[in-house]
Design a protein around this motif. Structure first.
Motif, PDB file in Angstrom:
ATOM      1  N   ASN A  37      -9.352 -11.658 -31.807  1.00  0.00           N
ATOM      2  CA  ASN A  37      -8.282 -10.665 -31.966  1.00  0.00           C
ATOM      3  C   ASN A  37      -7.228 -10.803 -30.869  1.00  0.00           C
ATOM      4  N   ASP A  42      -4.069 -10.978 -30.953  1.00  0.00           N
ATOM      5  CA  ASP A  42      -2.866 -10.163 -31.141  1.00  0.00           C
ATOM      6  C   ASP A  42      -3.134  -8.679 -30.929  1.00  0.00           C
ATOM      7  N   LYS A  43      -4.368  -8.275 -31.085  1.00  0.00           N
ATOM      8  CA  LYS A  43      -4.739  -6.866 -30.966  1.00  0.00           C
ATOM      9  C   LYS A  43      -5.045  -6.458 -29.529  1.00  0.00           C
ATOM     10  N   TYR A  44      -5.628  -7.396 -28.788  1.00  0.00           N
ATOM     11  CA  TYR A  44      -6.038  -7.085 -27.413  1.00  0.00           C
ATOM     12  C   TYR A  44      -5.313  -8.019 -26.448  1.00  0.00           C
ATOM     13  N   SER A  45      -4.504  -7.454 -25.581  1.00  0.00           N
ATOM     14  CA  SER A  45      -3.766  -8.274 -24.611  1.00  0.00           C
ATOM     15  C   SER A  45      -4.699  -8.712 -23.484  1.00  0.00           C
TER      16      SER A  45
END
Length: 355
Positions: free
Chosen positions: A240, A242-245
């Protein structure tokens, strides 16, 4: 031996249990003239503390053979540099101290070989030192902490320790990987540089993070576990992106693991009635960890002691410090016994320089 004029002990320390090669020289002055008098702490004088680090490319860990090659190619230059910084010669030494363990096998062997060679060529006693005890004694010397609960956090070790009856007792520890190893491995996933250290770069990313991502919290009595957290957060980062920087992931990883460490440290403090915490080891440089531990200690009317990167990261002077204390009590390592071991527990050392 009767008390008399002050006596000094000068010790050379060689540390190379992991990717950092450190050479240090310390001078202990015993005012009574009785080196090793357990009633008197020696005056500590730092003469030299030099270090060189092996850093592989980003995304890679350091292999024992590569670290050992680095140490072999660098150690003589560092020894000479330490003598120049201390403005002494080998003739002034009372003992040569080296890391006996724990650590990585090949690097330990490389440094021990140099230590025993110098000891024989110069005719100076050899002292094998426990790496973990070196961290503790360095922290005590620098901070002035009297009888603290010790949180020892590094790439290879995670322990909560307290002193009792001439032994550093382990109250709790990691059940699998050390916290520093967990940070290092996650830094590889994010392709963070190894310079100056993976943990330092994770700390900088975490400062820019703001969203807490819930991660597994694994405290089991007085022990902790980090392998499950690492597997969980690695999966988040890879599946993920794109969801978790990276910043939020680093922030969440630090907050979770440091909270676990604060919990077991506070439990140890309550058990022995301690008011001081001493944080040692490379991860102990982390400002967020120090702040969280400080908040806990303040609520208990206590105090946290910590050192900066000169002393919390592996260094030679911590080996000289612990070795000089043991040497003053009559301890020395025969050449035949100057082997190294990757498994040398903190609680296996007889700490007879403390009452």
């Amino acid at each position: 031996m009767e008390a008399g004029a002050p006596r000094a002990i000068i010790a050379l320390g060689l540390e190379g249990s992991a990717n950092k090669l450190g050479i240090g020289i310390v001078k202990h002055v015993y005012p009574s003239g009785i080196p090793g008098d357990a009633e008197l702490s020696p005056e500590y004088v730092e003469l030299a503390n030099v270090r060189d680090t092996y850093n592989p490319p980003a995304g890679e860990g350091f292999l024992p053979r590569d670290v050992a090659a680095h140490h072999r190619s660098t150690i003589i230059t560092l020894v000479r540099q330490a003598f120049e910084e201390a403005n002494i010669s080998h003739k002034d030494l009372d003992c040569i101290c080296y890391t006996k363990g724990p650590g990585m096998g090949a690097p330990l062997q490389s440094v021990a070989l140099v230590a025993r060679t110098l000891a024989q060529v110069w005719g100076v006693p050899l002292v094998g030192v426990n790496h973990c005890v070196g961290h503790i004694e360095m922290g005590r010397a620098i901070t002035g902490a009297q009888n603290p609960v010790v949180l020892y956090v590094s790439g290879g070790n995670t322990q909560v320790i307290a002193y009792s009856q001439q032994t550093y007792r382990i109250f709790g520890e990691t059940l699998d990987i050390a916290i520093g190893n967990c940070l290092d491995r996650f830094a590889r996933v994010l392709m963070l540089p190894n310079d100056p250290s993976p943990g330092y770069n994770i700390e900088q990313y975490a400062k820019r993070g703001s969203r807490y991502i819930e991660l597994p919290y694994a405290v089991k009595g007085m022990d902790v576990s980090f392998s499950g957290i690492l597997s969980f957060i690695e999966k988040l980062a890879k599946t993920n992106p794109d969801k978790y920087s990276p910043e939020d992931l680093c922030f969440s990883l630090q907050e979770t693991m440091f909270a676990m460490l604060v919990e077991i440290t506070e439990r140890a403090m309550a058990h022995i009635g301690a008011s001081e915490v001493l944080v040692v080891g490379g991860v102990g440089c982390n400002v967020r960890l120090q702040d969280m531990m400080g908040q806990m200690a303040k609520e208990r009317s206590g105090k946290v002691f910590a050192t900066d990167m000169r002393y919390c990261i592996d260094n030679g002077i911590m080996i000289a410090q612990a070795g000089a204390l043991a040497f003053a009590r009559g301890f020395a390592t025969d050449i035949a016994d100057s082997w190294v071991t990757q498994r040398f527990r903190t609680d296996q050392v007889h700490v007879d320089w403390r009452v």
